[in-house]
Design an enzyme around this catalytic site. Structure first.
Site, short mmCIF file in Angstrom:
data_model
loop_
_atom_site.label_atom_id
_atom_site.label_comp_id
_atom_site.label_asym_id
_atom_site.label_seq_id
_atom_site.Cartn_x
_atom_site.Cartn_y
_atom_site.Cartn_z
CG HIS A 65 -41.04 68.78 57.63
ND1 HIS A 65 -41.86 67.98 56.88
CD2 HIS A 65 -41.73 69.05 58.76
CE1 HIS A 65 -43.00 67.78 57.52
NE2 HIS A 65 -42.95 68.44 58.66
CB VAL A 69 -35.59 63.88 55.87
CG1 VAL A 69 -35.54 62.85 54.74
CG2 VAL A 69 -36.97 63.91 56.51
N GLY A 71 -30.42 64.47 57.87
CA GLY A 71 -29.73 65.56 58.56
C GLY A 71 -30.05 66.90 57.94
CG ASP A 73 -29.48 67.09 53.50
OD1 ASP A 73 -30.61 67.45 53.93
OD2 ASP A 73 -29.31 66.13 52.75
CB SER A 75 -32.52 66.73 51.53
OG SER A 75 -32.96 66.57 52.86
N PRO A 164 -42.63 61.93 61.62
CG PRO A 164 -42.85 63.22 63.55
CD PRO A 164 -41.91 62.94 62.40
CG HIS A 194 -47.72 71.63 66.38
ND1 HIS A 194 -47.91 70.28 66.53
CD2 HIS A 194 -46.94 71.76 65.28
CE1 HIS A 194 -47.28 69.63 65.56
NE2 HIS A 194 -46.66 70.50 64.80
CG ASP A 267 -47.06 81.68 73.57
OD1 ASP A 267 -47.66 80.63 73.23
OD2 ASP A 267 -47.62 82.79 73.61
C1 HEM Z 1 -44.14 65.57 67.05
C2 HEM Z 1 -44.40 65.24 65.82
C3 HEM Z 1 -45.00 66.21 64.83
C4 HEM Z 1 -46.06 65.96 64.03
C5 HEM Z 1 -46.84 64.66 63.93
C6 HEM Z 1 -46.31 67.17 63.29
C7 HEM Z 1 -47.32 67.32 62.34
C8 HEM Z 1 -47.66 68.51 61.75
C9 HEM Z 1 -48.75 68.67 60.83
C10 HEM Z 1 -49.64 67.56 60.30
C11 HEM Z 1 -48.83 69.98 60.51
C12 HEM Z 1 -49.83 70.64 59.56
C13 HEM Z 1 -49.49 70.42 58.12
C14 HEM Z 1 -50.62 70.87 57.24
O1 HEM Z 1 -51.66 70.21 57.26
O2 HEM Z 1 -50.47 71.90 56.53
C15 HEM Z 1 -47.79 70.66 61.24
C16 HEM Z 1 -47.58 72.01 61.21
C17 HEM Z 1 -46.53 72.63 61.84
N1 HEM Z 1 -45.52 72.01 62.53
FE1 HEM Z 1 -45.48 70.07 63.12
N2 HEM Z 1 -45.41 68.13 63.65
C18 HEM Z 1 -44.58 67.58 64.59
C19 HEM Z 1 -43.50 68.21 65.18
C20 HEM Z 1 -43.08 69.47 64.85
C21 HEM Z 1 -41.81 70.04 65.23
C22 HEM Z 1 -40.72 69.30 65.99
C23 HEM Z 1 -41.80 71.31 64.77
C24 HEM Z 1 -40.72 72.35 64.85
C25 HEM Z 1 -39.81 72.40 65.78
C26 HEM Z 1 -43.06 71.54 64.12
C27 HEM Z 1 -43.46 72.75 63.60
C28 HEM Z 1 -44.64 72.96 62.95
C29 HEM Z 1 -45.13 74.26 62.56
C30 HEM Z 1 -44.47 75.60 62.88
C31 HEM Z 1 -46.31 74.06 61.86
C32 HEM Z 1 -47.18 75.13 61.19
C33 HEM Z 1 -46.60 75.39 59.82
C34 HEM Z 1 -47.25 76.52 59.05
O3 HEM Z 1 -48.19 77.14 59.51
O4 HEM Z 1 -46.77 76.79 57.92
N3 HEM Z 1 -43.81 70.40 64.16
N4 HEM Z 1 -47.08 69.74 61.99
#
Ligand code: HEM
Ligand SMILES: *[C@@H]1O[C@H](CO)[C@@H](O)[C@H](O)[C@H]1NC(C)=O
Length: 341
Positions: A65, A69, A71, A73, A75, A164, A194, A267
């Site tokens: 995140h 956005v 870079g 930084d 933000s 996204p 995820h 993993d």
């Molecule tokens: C591919 C597009 C992606 C979408 C659409 C997306 C969307 C989301 C959404 C909707 C959540 C849950 C937010 C909530 O309801 O509390 C989430 C959680 C999470 N995302 Fe993504 N994400 C994406 C890519 C990524 C990337 C690239 C990373 C990290 C490299 C990432 C890491 C995480 C992690 C670790 C969680 C769990 C956070 C927590 O438990 O506090 N996601 N993501």
């Protein structure tokens, strides 16, 4: 006179040098500026993860995140203020972001040791790297080049436009990553994050009624059950069924009981779950809807070590996304606000 000219010349030279160095990141950047920075960050991250493994997932999400956005930084760390009432944090896409207090605590510790030296942007990347390494039991590892500055700008609209959403189609996901110069393969690699953490029911609302070719009905029932227990609120549910509680899984998905694990790890289980249609976000399932992305899902489901390696490389690439050209930066005193001047 001669002396003045010399002084002006050297000032100009120093100015130029600073400009040239800005944006150039270096492994070990703080070695000669503040000793032990990375050890300090790591000890805080270990402590936070021992306290609650969810803290590790929060930090891994923050690198995405922040860097997507403006870079990397810092933000994403800025709070709403009188001059900026709508920072990135308040965007709908920021739902569930956490870990801010951990970073603020690390920053305060480093300020006591070396005031004004270590940027919040760098702390965030170090912490996300350490969290990935700890949650993966040391399998995801990489050196972090540092020397980032903290940005002065943070906009909810910009976050909403750059990040996204879980409702995105495969085309939108690919385009969103392509805008940051990330490949289709890297989209698939990074989505594997995820495998840890959780998401709010509102983030996968449409999945609760999706047809059986998109989500395994027993898993959909499990999600519906978990979400209905919120009593009208918007509860969070673990992203990886492996992390569910035994009683719920035994009731809804008895065949999955053997896959439960006492400790959640970062993993490649995400990819096997995805092929089994046991993932919560629509954006996860979308990876199966196109040949190239589905091919990569198979590749990573079958090769855990390959995913560890590629995930580290993709996080490193993420960590190098620069601020927009011409942006000003500083070393913040506190991560949640820009410095007063
Ligand atoms: C591919 C597009 C992606 C979408 C659409 C997306 C969307 C989301 C959404 C909707 C959540 C849950 C937010 C909530 O309801 O509390 C989430 C959680 C999470 N995302 Fe993504 N994400 C994406 C890519 C990524 C990337 C690239 C990373 C990290 C490299 C990432 C890491 C995480 C992690 C670790 C969680 C769990 C956070 C927590 O438990 O506090 N996601 N993501
Ligand atoms: C993507 O790559 C192009 C060409 O090298 C570059 O101009 C652009 O700034 C890059 N975009 C990002 C977000 O890094």
């Amino acid at each position: 006179m001669r002396l003045t000219v010399a002084v002006i010349c050297s000032l100009v030279a120093v100015q130029l040098w600073v400009t040239l160095l800005a944006g150039e990141l270096k492994v070990g950047y703080y070695d000669d500026k503040c000793s032990g920075v990375e050890d300090v960050v790591k000890s805080h991250v270990i402590k936070a993860i021992i306290l609650n493994r969810g803290n590790g997932a929060a930090l891994v999400r923050l690198i995405f995140h922040d860097c997507f956005v403006r870079g990397c930084d810092g933000s994403v760390l800025l709070d709403a203020s009188g001059v900026n009432p709508r920072p990135e944090k308040v965007a709908p896409v920021s739902i569930g972001l956490e870990g801010f207090d951990i970073l603020e605590e690390i920053k305060a510790d480093l300020e006591r040791r070396c005031p004004g030296v270590v940027s919040c942007a760098d702390i965030l990347i170090f912490a996300a790297r350490d969290a990935s390494s700890i949650l993966s039991n040391g399998r995801v590892r990489f050196d972090v080049p540092a020397g980032r500055l903290d940005g002065l700008v943070s906009s909810a609209d910009e976050a909403q436009a750059e990040l996204p959403e879980p409702t995105f189609t495969i085309r939108q996901l690919i385009d969103s990553f392509a805008r940051k110069n990330f490949t289709v393969e890297e989209l698939v690699v990074l989505s594997g994050a995820h495998s840890v953490g959780d998401g709010h029911c509102s983030s996968f609302a449409a999945r609760l009624a999706a047809p059986p070719d998109q989500i395994t009905p027993s898993y959909r029932n499990l999600l519906n059950y978990k979400c209905s227990r919120g009593g009208g609120a918007d509860p969070a549910v673990v992203n990886n069924a492996r992390d569910e509680d035994l009683a719920t899984v035994a009731r809804f998905m008895p065949a999955f009981v053997g896959k439960l694990r006492p400790v959640s790890a970062l993993d490649n289980t995400y990819y096997r779950n995805n092929l089994d249609k046991v993932v919560n976000f629509n954006s996860d399932w979308q990876l199966l809807t196109q040949d190239e992305t589905r091919g990569h899902v198979h590749e990573y489901a079958d090769n855990a070590a390959l995913w560890d390696h590629d995930f580290a490389a993709s996080l490193l690439k993420l960590s190098k996304l620069p601020m927009p050209a011409g942006s000003k930066g500083e070393i913040r005193n506190k991560c949640s606000s820009i410095n007063h001047r």
